[in-house]
Design a protein around this motif. Structure first.
Motif, short mmCIF file in Angstrom:
data_model
loop_
_atom_site.label_atom_id
_atom_site.label_comp_id
_atom_site.label_asym_id
_atom_site.label_seq_id
_atom_site.Cartn_x
_atom_site.Cartn_y
_atom_site.Cartn_z
N THR A 1 9.54 -13.40 14.86
CA THR A 1 11.02 -13.31 14.53
C THR A 1 11.34 -15.02 14.44
N SER A 2 10.72 -16.11 15.28
CA SER A 2 11.30 -17.43 15.12
C SER A 2 10.83 -17.94 13.91
N GLY A 3 9.62 -17.56 13.40
CA GLY A 3 9.18 -18.02 12.19
C GLY A 3 9.74 -17.69 10.80
N GLN A 4 10.13 -16.16 11.13
CA GLN A 4 11.02 -15.58 9.91
C GLN A 4 12.43 -16.19 9.89
N SER A 5 12.82 -16.46 10.84
CA SER A 5 14.26 -17.27 10.97
C SER A 5 14.15 -18.77 10.46
N ALA A 6 12.99 -19.28 10.88
CA ALA A 6 12.83 -20.60 10.03
C ALA A 6 12.81 -20.59 8.68
N ARG A 7 11.94 -19.57 8.07
CA ARG A 7 11.86 -19.32 6.58
C ARG A 7 13.12 -19.16 6.10
N TRP A 8 14.15 -18.42 6.55
CA TRP A 8 15.38 -18.05 6.17
C TRP A 8 16.28 -19.35 6.13
#
Length: 82
Positions: free
Chosen positions: A9-16
């Protein structure tokens, strides 16, 4: 399992977030340079350091790639849950 999900989830947020910032910085600087002869942010700093104007588009394209990656990852997670 919970740690893996939290990291995902944190990696996904960072991508966004990074994708949106780079997209706006790159393409936004290209537009402001063309219309008002001024730059801003990361791409503006790259331009001020003497790099050519097409580097703005590279920054924007990197942001676009991160956003596409985030969308594809999100779609894959939704398909896996269904």
């Amino acid at each position: 399992m919970a740690t893996s999900r939290r990291q995902d989830t944190s990696g996904q947020s960072a991508r966004w977030i990074l994708g949106a910032v780079l997209f706006v910085q790159g393409f936004g600087t290209a537009v402001t340079e063309a219309l008002w002869d001024t730059g801003f942010g990361v791409a503006g700093l790259l331009r001020a350091s003497g790099l050519p104007s097409w580097t703005d588009f590279l920054v924007g394209a990197a942001g676009l790639a991160l956003l596409v990656w985030a969308v594809v990852h999100r779609a894959g997670r939704r398909a896996a849950r269904a």
